[in-house]
Design an enzyme around this catalytic site. Structure first.
Site, PDB file in Angstrom:
ATOM      1  N   ASP A   1     -12.174  -9.111   4.208  1.00 34.26           N
ATOM      2  CA  ASP A   1     -13.453  -9.027   3.488  1.00 34.26           C
ATOM      3  C   ASP A   1     -14.076 -10.415   3.370  1.00 34.26           C
ATOM      4  OD1 ASP A   1     -13.543  -6.276   3.055  1.00 34.26           O
ATOM      5  OD2 ASP A   1     -14.140  -6.504   0.958  1.00 34.26           O
TER       6      ASP A   1
ATOM      7  N   ASP B   1      -2.940 -18.322   0.125  1.00 31.99           N
ATOM      8  CA  ASP B   1      -3.944 -19.015  -0.699  1.00 31.99           C
ATOM      9  C   ASP B   1      -4.592 -20.154   0.095  1.00 31.99           C
ATOM     10  OD1 ASP B   1      -1.456 -20.237  -0.762  1.00 31.99           O
ATOM     11  OD2 ASP B   1      -1.481 -20.723  -2.901  1.00 31.99           O
TER      12      ASP B   1
ATOM     13  N   ASP C   1      -6.306  -7.133   4.003  1.00 33.59           N
ATOM     14  CA  ASP C   1      -7.432  -6.470   3.347  1.00 33.59           C
ATOM     15  C   ASP C   1      -8.342  -7.510   2.709  1.00 33.59           C
ATOM     16  OD1 ASP C   1      -8.946  -4.312   2.199  1.00 33.59           O
ATOM     17  OD2 ASP C   1      -7.970  -4.760   0.289  1.00 33.59           O
TER      18      ASP C   1
ATOM     19  N   LYS D   1       3.209 -15.376   2.088  1.00 33.68           N
ATOM     20  CA  LYS D   1       3.398 -16.085   0.803  1.00 33.68           C
ATOM     21  C   LYS D   1       4.890 -16.378   0.707  1.00 33.68           C
ATOM     22  CE  LYS D   1       1.876 -17.701  -3.133  1.00 33.68           C
ATOM     23  NZ  LYS D   1       0.948 -18.861  -3.222  1.00 33.68           N
TER      24      LYS D   1
ATOM     25  N   TYR E   1       0.824  -1.212   0.000  1.00 32.36           N
ATOM     26  CA  TYR E   1       0.000   0.000   0.000  1.00 32.36           C
ATOM     27  C   TYR E   1       0.858   1.262   0.000  1.00 32.36           C
ATOM     28  CZ  TYR E   1      -4.651  -1.993   0.891  1.00 32.36           C
ATOM     29  OH  TYR E   1      -5.861  -2.629   0.785  1.00 32.36           O
TER      30      TYR E   1
HETATM   31  C1  IPM Z   1     -10.330  -1.371   4.080  1.00 33.19           C
HETATM   32  C2  IPM Z   1     -10.583  -0.724   2.749  1.00 33.19           C
HETATM   33  C3  IPM Z   1      -9.436   0.216   2.445  1.00 33.19           C
HETATM   34  C4  IPM Z   1      -8.173  -0.618   2.353  1.00 33.19           C
HETATM   35  C5  IPM Z   1      -9.631   1.085   1.187  1.00 33.19           C
HETATM   36  C6  IPM Z   1     -10.899   1.900   1.266  1.00 33.19           C
HETATM   37  C7  IPM Z   1      -8.446   1.935   0.892  1.00 33.19           C
HETATM   38  O1  IPM Z   1     -10.752  -1.683   1.757  1.00 33.19           O
HETATM   39  O2  IPM Z   1     -10.244  -0.642   5.085  1.00 33.19           O
HETATM   40  O3  IPM Z   1     -10.239  -2.593   4.125  1.00 33.19           O
HETATM   41  O4  IPM Z   1      -7.879  -1.187   1.300  1.00 33.19           O
HETATM   42  O5  IPM Z   1      -7.476  -0.701   3.361  1.00 33.19           O
HETATM   43 MG    MG Z   2     -10.817  -3.662   2.477  1.00 36.85          MG
END
Ligand code: IPM
Ligand code: MG
Length: 346
Positions: free
Chosen positions: A245, A217, A241, A185, A139
């Site tokens: 999710d 993975d 990240d 990884k 990032y």
């Molecule tokens: C998160 C989001 C952020 C990230 C974005 C909005 C930049 O996806 O907080 O997980 O990738 O960290």
């Molecule tokens: Mg995210």
């Protein structure tokens, strides 16, 4: 003591859920007898519209001197300039406040396991926390550049960056089920080779914590097939990240998951994991629970208001069980109605 809170409602559904959170905060402060101030600032896309940049100096200064920051969500399709994106404000805020540790719990309660995309018998009882490194890795690595022909991202980690996030994760594992899964990884990435060796070094200081290493993975697969096996997962920024999710939908809906980000000192930032959901913004449809659970984390971790935090969490889980929820959790209520249910119980 008066707690100083900075609220950053942001974009999309952010303002609606933040409005609800501030209403509930006010009620909790009456009932549980604590005092606070809350000031709201433009952040993200709305700040680009009003001030030309997603994080203004004055918003940053307010955040820096606050005791805690509550964030709704940022981003939306109307902000198309790749050099001036709403998300950049969030990345800048994380980096400037040194919020290197991001805590993302996944708890599947009995009331929602039937809504999970994973088979109920597999997902039942799932309770783990992802500890994501938040201020380094691909990032933020330099150089970073792109033109029409080539793009460059750099993935760097230093020993110090890995060690400090490892200690956060080991401490957390120690306070839970003493099991830590480190995700990397290592078979491909140089940064992962360093990651794994630093994790093993830090592990020496935590003999009571059982450590396993998983390739990212394989971890993505185990999360689906056997989510119950995890206690604390520690990983680098981009893997965290993605995996968080994946994890966040396990309790039945993305809208239920809170998160906290912190540095070694200074204000902590609390935000739901979900995004700004522009498709349902301003329709009174957004699930306010992720924001409210983030408020609960804030009350517990920044202000030591354990009673208020548990009361709020319990209220939310009860409402989920009774299907007094928005549509994403199987209910038939509007955002404002769900917030009123919460309010009635405080
Ligand atoms: C998160 C989001 C952020 C990230 C974005 C909005 C930049 O996806 O907080 O997980 O990738 O960290
Ligand atoms: Mg995210």
């Amino acid at each position: 003591m008066t707690y100083r809170i900075v609220a950053l409602p942001g974009d999309g559904i952010g303002p609606e859920i933040m409005h609800g959170a501030l209403q509930i905060l006010e009620q909790l402060s009456d009932r549980f007898n604590f005092s606070y101030t809350a000031e709201s600032h433009d952040f993200g896309g709305v700040a680009i519209d009003n001030h030309g940049t997603s994080l203004t100096d004055s918003t940053f200064q307010a955040c820096e001197s606050a005791d805690a920051i509550l964030l709704g969500a940022v981003g939306g399709p109307q902000w198309t300039d790749p050099h001036n994106r709403p998300e950049q404000g969030l990345l800048d805020l994380r980096q400037k406040l040194n919020l290197f540790a991001n805590i993302r719990p996944t708890t599947v309660t009995d009331g929602t396991s039937h809504l999970s995309p994973i088979k109920e018998e597999r997902v039942k009882g799932t309770d783990f926390v992802i500890v994501r490194e938040l201020t380094s890795g691909i990032y933020f690595g330099q150089p970073k550049s792109w033109d029409d022909h080539q793009a460059l991202d750099s993935l760097t980690y230093t020993r110090e960056e890995i060690e400090r996030i490892a200690r956060v994760a080991f401490d957390l594992a120690q306070s839970r089920q003493q099991k830590l899964t480190s995700v990397d990884k290592e078979n491909v990435l140089a940064s992962s080779k360093l990651w794994r060796s630093v994790i093993n070094e830090v592990a020496q200081d935590y003999p009571d914590v059982e450590v396993e290493h998983l390739l990212v993975d394989a971890c993505a697969m185990h999360l689906i097939t056997n989510p119950n096996r995890f206690d604390v997962i520690v990983t680098e920024n981009l893997f965290g990240d993605i995996l968080s999710d994946e994890a966040s939908v396990m309790p039945g809906a993305l809208g239920l998951s809170p998160s906290a980000s912190f540095s070694s000192e200074g204000p902590r930032l609390y935000e739901p994991i979900h995004g700004s959901a522009p498709d349902i913004a301003n329709q009174d449809k957004a699930n306010p629970f992720g924001m409210l659970l983030s408020l609960a984390m804030c009350l517990r971790e920044s202000f030591n208001q354990e009673e208020a935090a548990s009361h709020l969490e319990q209220t939310i889980y009860d409402l989920v069980r009774q299907e007094k929820t928005t549509a994403d959790l199987g209910g038939q209520y509007k955002t404002s109605e769900v917030i009123q249910f919460v309010a009635n119980n405080i």
